[in-house]
Write a protein that holds these residues in place. Structure first.
Motif, PDB file in Angstrom:
ATOM      1  N   MET A  57       0.746  -1.367   0.213  1.00 28.49           N
ATOM      2  CA  MET A  57      -0.100   0.053  -0.063  1.00 28.49           C
ATOM      3  C   MET A  57       0.798   1.294  -0.008  1.00 28.49           C
ATOM      4  O   MET A  57       1.859   1.270   0.802  1.00 28.49           O
ATOM      5  N   PHE A  58       0.586   2.159  -0.643  1.00 28.74           N
ATOM      6  CA  PHE A  58       1.254   3.500  -0.934  1.00 28.74           C
ATOM      7  C   PHE A  58       0.313   4.572  -0.820  1.00 28.74           C
ATOM      8  O   PHE A  58      -0.939   4.427  -0.907  1.00 28.74           O
ATOM      9  N   PHE A  59       0.691   5.854  -0.318  1.00 28.30           N
ATOM     10  CA  PHE A  59       0.113   7.158  -0.328  1.00 28.30           C
ATOM     11  C   PHE A  59      -0.313   7.456  -1.671  1.00 28.30           C
ATOM     12  O   PHE A  59       0.436   7.037  -2.418  1.00 28.30           O
ATOM     13  N   PRO A  60      -1.153   8.404  -1.944  1.00 32.48           N
ATOM     14  CA  PRO A  60      -1.684   8.872  -3.227  1.00 32.48           C
ATOM     15  C   PRO A  60      -0.095   9.574  -4.028  1.00 32.48           C
ATOM     16  O   PRO A  60      -0.378   9.389  -5.082  1.00 32.48           O
ATOM     17  N   ASP A  61       0.635   9.984  -3.334  1.00 35.55           N
ATOM     18  CA  ASP A  61       1.728  10.442  -3.966  1.00 35.55           C
ATOM     19  C   ASP A  61       3.034   9.578  -4.116  1.00 35.55           C
ATOM     20  O   ASP A  61       3.849   9.827  -4.641  1.00 35.55           O
ATOM     21  N   GLY A  62       2.665   8.360  -3.782  1.00 41.93           N
ATOM     22  CA  GLY A  62       3.704   7.286  -4.309  1.00 41.93           C
ATOM     23  C   GLY A  62       4.493   6.817  -2.893  1.00 41.93           C
ATOM     24  O   GLY A  62       5.426   5.928  -3.121  1.00 41.93           O
ATOM     25  N   ARG A  63       4.545   7.454  -1.901  1.00 45.31           N
ATOM     26  CA  ARG A  63       5.192   7.298  -0.800  1.00 45.31           C
ATOM     27  C   ARG A  63       4.834   5.889  -0.081  1.00 45.31           C
ATOM     28  O   ARG A  63       3.578   5.710  -0.122  1.00 45.31           O
ATOM     29  N   PRO A  64       5.564   4.907   0.165  1.00 46.37           N
ATOM     30  CA  PRO A  64       5.286   3.855   0.695  1.00 46.37           C
ATOM     31  C   PRO A  64       4.669   3.705   2.227  1.00 46.37           C
ATOM     32  O   PRO A  64       5.005   4.782   3.052  1.00 46.37           O
ATOM     33  N   PHE A  65       3.689   2.822   2.523  1.00 44.50           N
ATOM     34  CA  PHE A  65       2.757   2.818   3.418  1.00 44.50           C
ATOM     35  C   PHE A  65       3.046   1.794   4.374  1.00 44.50           C
ATOM     36  O   PHE A  65       3.763   1.500   5.505  1.00 44.50           O
TER      37      PHE A  65
END
Length: 147
Positions: A83-91
């Motif tokens: 899962m990633f945040f909408p800006d592409g950062r890993p979650f």
């Protein structure tokens, strides 16, 4: 109900519409709230899913619309997705398998711990336990497949 249940193809299982019911509890202040809405897992061209939820949030003095969005990408096994945040950062990793149904995310200065639970062929739950200098939250969500 079981605590963990492998889903052989998580992407295929999640795709489609879900209802969302969430309780929120700020253990520090005692404030409780709810979120009720719908979520959609929509396929993306890269083989992943886009998660979008919309609904109504009742939290302290706030009462109104709320939404969130995440990107899910295939992991190294089909029973998990990253899962990633909408800006592409890993979650974090999302899975129901016993060894990966729990994950953590550090969001300085707060520690977020998630636990996913498979409830049956058309429902699942997850809880976020959040701790930090200014946060002491428990967020519990149940998603049920729309008919």
């Amino acid at each position: 109900m079981t605590d963990t249940q492998p889903v052989p193809d998580l992407r295929a299982w999640l795709a489609g519409g879900w209802t969302v019911e969430r309780t929120l509890w700020d253990r520090g202040s005692g404030t409780r709230g709810t979120f009720t809405g719908v979520a959609q897992y929509t396929e993306t061209p890269d083989g992943g899913l886009r998660y979008r939820e919309n609904g109504a949030l009742e939290w302290g003095s706030h009462s109104g619309p709320a939404s969130r969005e995440y990107l899910l990408r295939p992991a190294d096994t089909p029973d998990a997705m990253d899962m990633f945040f909408p800006d592409g950062r890993p979650f974090h990793r999302f899975s129901f398998s016993a060894d990966t149904s729990q994950a953590r995310h550090w969001c300085d200065p707060d520690d977020y711990a998630v636990n996913y639970r498979w409830l049956g062929p058309d429902s699942f739950a997850y809880s976020w336990d959040v701790h930090g200098p200014a946060k002491d939250l428990l967020l519990e969500s149940v998603l049920r497949r729309e008919s």
